[in-house]
Design an enzyme around this catalytic site. Sequence first.
Site: not given
Length: 451
Positions: A42-43, A48, A51, A177, A181, A436, A441
Amino acid sequence: MGSFDYDLVVIGGGSGGVRTARFSAAAGARVAIAEERDWGGTCVNVGCIPKKLFGYASHYSEEFRDAARYGWSSMAPRFDWPTLRDNKSAEITRLNGIYVNMLKDAGADVLEGRARLTGPHEVEIDGQRLSTANILVATGGWPYVPDIPGREHAITSNECFFLDDLPKSIVIVGGGYIAAEFAGIFHGMGVEVTQLYRGELFLRGFDDDIRRHLAAEMRTKGIDLRFSTDVASIARANSGYSVRLADGASLEAGLVMYATGRRPLTSGLGLEKAGVTVNDDGTIPVDEHFRTNVPSVFAIGDVLGRLELTPVATTEGMAVAATLFGDGPRSVDYTNVPSAVFSQPELATVGLTESEARQRHADGIDIYMARFRPLRHTISLNDEMILMKLVVASATDRVVGVHMVGPDAAEILQGFSVALKAGATKADFDATVGIHPTSAEEFVTMRQKAA
């Protein structure tokens, strides 16, 4: 094990099965692995990887708009669906070949075809019978569409990657999910999106603040997100399909997609012939070393019904390889497993939700939360907001949950997952110097308790 054809036969060429086969063969075991569809499971093929590629593509529409206030101008961009679809398919074909080559290079026999158990030490693959000391079931799952009138008109995430044409509008049914998505993906490609979910709030199991924030952001972007809404039936209509809702209202769309969960692919595997116990929902119960009630049969991945994540399946596969051919029995620690929803904006999380933490820490918890516009949008004027949240156990000062909705949330949370696994405290976070200017942060500069 010499009396058998193999030391291990793996059924299922997805991420977990391939990882087990590779590491077992590399350890010197005689291994065969069978797959009836596409290598990588599937992935790699309908999950994954494609997608995420579609997600990258869908982000460009917003980025083109943001770029204007940074001084970039050009002709209005035009999206060509076949170009993306075909380039994606070419990349997936390349990955399929890599998986096969990795298996062969490790010394595993790669078998194409449907495999099923005919006994605790025997597997049949398209009529060919193989004897084996051990069997691993790693067949994954398959999308589930509930039995409603007109269900044959709905597609699932499997078909989304191969559409001939992109619809002008789509109704996506589901609150997990996958639904979230694809709502973002289709919206970013210019499709009018309506997402329906029968519950009061989607993404059950995630932190409530994170769920509410993502819902608000998706609506701000223009997705028609409707909760407490269920589908009664689907029928063909002139413009595509008509979706009748449980309250009597109806919607019309060019396409209807169901993302209402997945079921384990265990039916028809012959598990009963080997004496393997299977739960009513199709999942396979195993012990801490992934052994079923039959000592020679193991199972990993989505067929277990645990955490249905690719890295979890591969970790389980490593444990099986180590148990059978490595340094001894190995189990998997499922605490503080990070996860992400590649929604728009992105969501990522590790550790306990606020609700879970309140239940587990009787001495109390402290919540730190920040909601702000990322620096890049101070010029772009994009309305997108970031939400970051820390959950801290008051008695120990240990950070037990980290949650984020915003750009690159998954990339940021991967690093903080190490901190949680190592037992970092809020004092450790406070003592860490931030980079930064970054959004990340904020996790090490939050001082004011939110609750």
